[in-house]
Design an enzyme around this catalytic site. Structure first.
Site, mmCIF file in Angstrom:
data_model
loop_
_atom_site.group_PDB
_atom_site.id
_atom_site.type_symbol
_atom_site.label_atom_id
_atom_site.label_comp_id
_atom_site.label_asym_id
_atom_site.label_seq_id
_atom_site.Cartn_x
_atom_site.Cartn_y
_atom_site.Cartn_z
ATOM 1 N N THR A 95 -3.282 5.282 -4.145
ATOM 2 C CA THR A 95 -2.111 5.874 -3.424
ATOM 3 C C THR A 95 -0.908 5.925 -3.972
ATOM 4 O OG1 THR A 95 -2.117 4.076 -1.953
ATOM 5 C CG2 THR A 95 -3.203 5.823 -1.138
ATOM 6 N N THR A 96 -0.582 4.639 -4.777
ATOM 7 C CA THR A 96 0.566 4.613 -5.448
ATOM 8 C C THR A 96 0.505 5.136 -6.908
ATOM 9 O OG1 THR A 96 0.794 2.520 -4.451
ATOM 10 C CG2 THR A 96 2.044 2.700 -6.326
ATOM 11 N N ASP A 120 0.786 -1.239 -0.013
ATOM 12 C CA ASP A 120 0.012 0.014 0.143
ATOM 13 C C ASP A 120 1.124 1.370 0.074
ATOM 14 O OD1 ASP A 120 -2.466 1.705 0.103
ATOM 15 O OD2 ASP A 120 -1.816 1.883 2.405
ATOM 16 N N ASP A 157 -9.318 -0.252 2.285
ATOM 17 C CA ASP A 157 -9.038 0.359 0.804
ATOM 18 C C ASP A 157 -10.356 0.130 0.251
ATOM 19 O OD1 ASP A 157 -6.783 1.329 1.757
ATOM 20 O OD2 ASP A 157 -5.509 0.319 0.292
#
Length: 591
Positions: free
Chosen positions: A158-159, A125, A451
């Protein structure tokens, strides 16, 4: 001695004249006047030398002293190209760090703390990885912040947001090197971002009106989100579990009423969704194990005051009888407090703090279930789902709001006993019990499920859906390319660069899966030149596939957040032309 002169004779004269007094000097010629700038020179002010020329000698160290007076000894500054390069390098390094975790075949990172216990976290994550890093580079901190915001706002992407911001800066660096001004690049990026967003808006699908289709969309989004996580092997099971939990919220984005309990043992497949609320505590000895139509008082109060609690107090007595009187007084005080609590008409008392033996015995005699030392997060959530409020004083029973539920019972999960509250007032409350081989697996499973729950709860409100697998990036890149062809001036270079940065996302997904990214992206671009193409990267078969058939979907809100956040972060870093590092203020000596 380095002397820059248009006249060889002048050069010889100066080197002869000042060789003993100057460590380095340079000057430039103007008609009949030379300005001489001396570094570390002893000559300050005007000097007239009878060669038919007038010379002005100025010590640059004089200006150096002025700067030193502004910035203290430990402060440092980097300007212009050096500052911009430091920003670019820091941001690109962060993007490269998390790039390998992107996509269904992304790899995990092990994060080991250097503190006491040296805790180990295994995760892919992006937000968790970046949150754990101690970073010195200011531009890198900007990317860490946008990753955190993305996690808080929509839960997923998020990445992607960090990788896209890193690629935008990589392209911007090339443009700056070819003498295009940063403000021109920013103007181009803004135009490109707006064009890309408009292109996505034209392609969104909204099935909110059709309940069956909308639930299918939610399942597809959940499976796509989970396919890049540890839960990918059982994504069907967990996607159903997440969708059921979110649909119970009835449109609310408050995930407080969905509790996640982690119990080591079994496998991930043994995880289940349970109605109601489960509290990770045991029922005490001699207390009722089952209560129907419960009235619950949730409290945060001291129930251990059967001891003298005046710190530093010294009590002198002349006989043991007096000690017994003090103990009796303490017990009486506790008995009165318990009576006040029982006056609320409750049959379950949940306390944040300890409950000592004497009050516990009093509660058991009254047939009241007393639960002690419930963690603070646990009692806050319990008060929320049962419709009660946390109380600290009990003098006015009418002002205290009690919680209610239909049944309280003790259940077993694995080897552990827990307390289950069924039929709670807040009907949408539920508990997800995660099982797994170890704490590391369970922690990562919780992050993955969280998530998915975040994305689904946002999609229930904003029900616009897109295909996934690199399809949105190719749609945006195509629209941005067309904009670049019709835009005059240098901004078109920035718009083209934006398009190349967008294509880096499907390229990275393919690279992480061990596929030939150049071949796949070229085929993908060719497919997208056809009308209404649904082509994306299918990493399972290692080729270009139809995203609608494969059921790979993403929430529009996630893609929009990634696009806008990455563009804004890149813009902020591009604006930097100076980095000033100040030393922390020292505490003044007050002696």
């Amino acid at each position: 001695i380095y002397v820059l002169s248009d006249f060889l004779r002048g050069q010889q004269l100066f080197s002869h004249l000042f060789s003993s007094r100057v460590s380095a000097l340079s000057f430039r010629s103007t008609p009949l006047r030379f300005y001489l700038f001396l570094v570390k020179a002893e000559l300050i002010g005007w000097q007239h030398i009878d060669f038919g020329f007038e010379w002005r000698c100025t010590s640059i160290s004089h200006f150096g002293m002025a700067i030193e007076r502004i910035l203290k000894d430990d402060a440092s500054e980097e300007k212009g190209e050096r500052a911009r390069m430091a920003s670019f390098v820091g941001a690109m390094a962060i993007a490269d760090l998390v790039k390998t975790t992107l996509g269904p075949k992304g790899m995990d990172k092990i994060l080991q703390s250097t503190g006491r216990g040296q805790t180990v976290t295994v995760t892919n994550d992006g937000a968790t990885i970046l949150k754990s890093l101690h970073i010195d580079n200011p531009a890198a901190k900007v990317l860490v912040d946008i990753s955190k915001v993305q996690d808080d706002e929509v839960g997923d992407g998020t990445t992607s947001v960090v990788v896209l911001a890193g690629e935008l800066l990589r392209e911007a660096e090339k443009l700056v090197a070819s003498k295009i001004h940063p403000m021109t690049i920013i103007a181009g990026f803004r135009m490109a971002a707006e064009c890309a967003r408009e292109a996505l808006l034209k392609k969104v699908v909204d099935n909110k009106a059709n309940e069956e289709k909308f639930k299918t969309d939610l399942m597809k989004i959940a499976k796509t989100t989970l396919s890049s996580k540890i839960l990918s092997q059982d994504k069907e099971h967990f996607a159903k579990l997440a969708v059921d939990a979110v649909l119970r919220l009835k449109g609310s984005t408050n995930l407080e009423s969905i509790q996640i309990i982690k119990k080591p043992g079994g496998s991930l497949k043994d995880s289940f969704l349970d109605e109601g609320f489960i509290l990770d505590k045991k029922i005490g000895i001699g207390q009722p194990k089952r209560i129907e139509n419960a009235n619950i008082l949730v409290a945060n109060t001291a129930m251990d005051t059967d001891k003298v609690k005046i710190y530093g107090a010294r009590v002198r007595v002349d006989s043991m009888a007096k000690v017994a009187d003090i103990e009796a007084a303490e017990k009486q005080k506790m008995r009165e407090k318990v009576d006040k609590i029982l006056a609320h008409g409750i049959n379950c008392f949940v306390n944040r703090q300890l409950i000592y033996n004497f009050p516990e015995e009093l509660f058991a005699n009254a047939g009241v279930l007393a639960i002690e030392h419930a963690d603070f997060d646990g009692i806050e959530r319990l008060a929320l789902v049962t419709g009660g409020e946390i109380a600290s004083t009990f003098d006015n029973p009418e002002s205290v709001k009690l919680g209610h539920c239909k049944l309280i019972e003790e259940i077993m999960i694995g080897e552990d006993k827990l307390i289950k509250f069924s039929g709670v007032e807040m009907g949408q409350a539920c508990t997800v019990v995660l099982r797994g081989a170890s704490h590391h697996v369970l922690d990562e499973a919780e992050r993955s499920l969280h998530d998915a729950l975040c994305v689904l709860s946002q999609t229930v409100n904003d029900s616009r859906v897109l295909f996934g697998g690199g399809w949105p990036e190719m749609v945006m890149a195509k629209a941005v390319d067309e904009l670049a062809r019709t835009t005059p001036g240098k901004r078109s270079h920035a718009i083209e660069a934006f398009s190349r940065a967008l294509v880096a996302i499907p390229t990275t997904i393919a690279d992480n899966a061990g596929l030939d990214s150049a071949e796949l992206v070229a085929r993908l671009r060719a497919e997208h030149n056809k009308e209404d193409s649904n082509a994306g990267i299918d990493v399972i078969s290692g080729s270009v596939g139809d995203m609608s058939e494969l059921g790979i979907s993403e929430a529009f809100k996630v893609k929009q957040a990634v696009l806008l956040s990455a563009t804004e972060a890149a813009e902020m870093i591009l604006r930097v032309d100076e980095i000033i590092t100040c030393a922390p203020r020292r505490r003044e000596d007050r002696m």
